[in-house]
Every structure is written in structure tokens, then in C-alpha cells.
Motif scaffolding. Sequence first.
Motif, PDB file in Angstrom:
ATOM      1  N   UNK A 144      65.642  21.743  12.891  1.00 43.58           N
ATOM      2  CA  UNK A 144      65.698  22.824  13.873  1.00 43.58           C
ATOM      3  C   UNK A 144      66.013  22.310  15.281  1.00 43.58           C
ATOM      4  N   UNK A 145      65.724  21.057  15.534  1.00 43.19           N
ATOM      5  CA  UNK A 145      65.990  20.468  16.856  1.00 43.19           C
ATOM      6  C   UNK A 145      67.480  20.306  17.124  1.00 43.19           C
ATOM      7  N   UNK A 146      68.316  20.561  16.095  1.00 40.24           N
ATOM      8  CA  UNK A 146      69.773  20.461  16.272  1.00 40.24           C
ATOM      9  C   UNK A 146      70.379  21.706  16.917  1.00 40.24           C
ATOM     10  N   UNK A 161      67.354  23.606  20.890  1.00 41.81           N
ATOM     11  CA  UNK A 161      66.849  22.486  20.120  1.00 41.81           C
ATOM     12  C   UNK A 161      66.682  21.235  20.967  1.00 41.81           C
ATOM     13  N   UNK A 162      65.667  20.442  20.616  1.00 39.01           N
ATOM     14  CA  UNK A 162      65.354  19.221  21.362  1.00 39.01           C
ATOM     15  C   UNK A 162      66.560  18.292  21.492  1.00 39.01           C
ATOM     16  N   UNK A 163      67.371  18.186  20.422  1.00 43.09           N
ATOM     17  CA  UNK A 163      68.477  17.224  20.457  1.00 43.09           C
ATOM     18  C   UNK A 163      69.666  17.722  21.290  1.00 43.09           C
ATOM     19  N   UNK A 164      69.608  18.964  21.751  1.00 43.98           N
ATOM     20  CA  UNK A 164      70.638  19.466  22.664  1.00 43.98           C
ATOM     21  C   UNK A 164      70.241  19.246  24.118  1.00 43.98           C
ATOM     22  N   UNK A 165      69.116  18.560  24.337  1.00 39.34           N
ATOM     23  CA  UNK A 165      68.593  18.281  25.682  1.00 39.34           C
ATOM     24  C   UNK A 165      68.377  16.784  25.862  1.00 39.34           C
ATOM     25  N   UNK A 166      68.345  16.347  27.114  1.00 39.07           N
ATOM     26  CA  UNK A 166      67.946  14.973  27.418  1.00 39.07           C
ATOM     27  C   UNK A 166      66.486  14.929  27.904  1.00 39.07           C
TER      28      UNK A 166
END
Lengths: 152, 152
Positions: free
Chosen positions: B61-63, A98-103
Motif C-alpha cells: 500500500x505504501x506504493x 503512500x510512504x514510498x511516494x514521499x521522502x
Amino acid sequence: MTDSDLRPGEIVTETPTDFDAGVWFIGRIRTPWTDPADCPKQGDMEAGPVCRVEIDPRWAEALDGVAGRARLQLLYWMHRARRDLVRQNPRRDGATVGTFALRSPLRPNPVASSPVALLGVEGATLLVRGLDCLDGTPLIDLKPERCPRAQA
Amino acid sequence: MTDSDLRPGEIVTETPTDFDAGVWFIGRIRTPWTDPADCPKQGDMEAGPVCRVEIDPRWAEALDGVAGRARLQLLYWMHRARRDLVRQNPRRDGATVGTFALRSPLRPNPVASSPVALLGVEGATLLVRGLDCLDGTPLIDLKPERCPRAQA
């Protein structure tokens, strides 16, 4: 951006048609890197190159008092990043997350946060070390680094 | 906001008529504080109250992958802050300083950055400790805390 930019397994969402708030660019960051492929993965406050942060004259007076700080937090806008990815394939190996698990720069609001060492102030330009962004990146905020709670 | 909100010595600038980029609110932060006067001066990741970060279904889903992180960086929009101050009087004592020398919510782009401890994930809601913002504050980004360079 088009779907052809997607890597295997990446998923996009339908983005809202209207924005909820607006950002003003308050200056520009000058770095040695003009191609995303050349940017370091993370800035280096000790050995990285000295970069220039040029503040718009409209906001120059807001710099008063900044010169005494050794470290600053810069917030900037990664203006070339697509904003609709919810799932990414960062290493091009098919393993998505997921995007929020990345910088990653690819995120709904492409705001980056970097700590920098302040080396000097020349008028409305700051000389800093620790950045990793493209030349010309718009600045949206700068502030003193957050104090550890014990010193707050 | 009107000039009557200004404290002695504070200076405003004429803000641009157009924004340079747009922000989407991706969720809301629920905290115990409904009045700015009640907010703590800085969040406390160890002893502060547990707060809820509710992510919009569009971005849920980004989570994926976030639950494994002990610490996150949250970026949020201080939606009630005036944005035209270049010089502020933070202690109401007449001693003014430039906006960028403060972490005050009153700044051209009212983006706050807070590290938080992640205590749990319930669907698209995160339980975190370390915030100091008003109940209902719009979230604009969340990401893993920046790694020290040695671990990068």
C-alpha cells in the motif's frame, strides 16, 4: 510511538518481529537543529550552515582519500522516526499518499541520503554543507557522489 | 568471510559485537546478473536492461502515488559484501585507499543507492531501468528522486 501520533487518514502496517540485517552507527552528525520543526525542508550546499560529521575512531582509517572529493553522499539513520506507516498525510490536509511516494523520514527503514559539499577534514571530522537533519543523527555511510555515467 | 579474501594492502577493523539498529528487507530486486563478476560497474537508465523490483505485500500500500514518478531512488542491501574493510585495493594493483573514498559494496553498512527510471508498475512490482546489482538483492527503501533545490 503510539497511535495518537497518527494524522487523519494515515495507515500503519504490522511490522515484522525480527530484523533481516543490522546497522552499525559509524559516527554522528552535528547540526544547529535540535527540534524537528526547526530542520530545513531540504539541505542547501551553497548557503546552508557548515555541519560537522564525526566519524568513530574505529572507522577513521577508512577516510583516507576522502579529502580530495568536492562532493560526498551521506547516508544517515533518522532514529526518531516511526517505521510502520504505509500511508501518510504529509500536509495535514487529509490528502494521503503512500510512504514510498514521499521522502518523509517516516518509512520502514529510516535511511536518508544527502549530497553534501565537503569543505574540510579535521582528523576524523568532516566539515560539510548541505544537511537538513537533527543534531546527533547517526551516520551509517559516506561515499563519493555518484559520477554521471559519461564520467564513470 | 575469512582473511583469505583480502587483497594485498587491505586492512580490516574489529567490528562491533552488537548492531545499533535493524533493517527490514521490504522486497527483492530481480536482475539478469547472478555472479558479481557479471554486474555492470554502474547502472544505465537509458540502455540498461529492465529489472523488476518486487515489494513485499506488507508494504504494497505504501506504493500508492509512486506510479506517477519518472525517476526513483532505490536503496538496497549488498548482502554478500564483507563489512570490516577500512582500506581497500580496488584495482588489485597494490594502490590502497580508504573505504569511504570508494563506492565499493565492501563497507560497514552495505547500503547502495541507485537512481532508476520507472517504466511501469504491475501490482506490487516495479519495472525499472538503471540497476547494476545481483539478482535477489534485498531492497530496503525506495523514494522519489531528490528534487534539485530550485524545484524544492
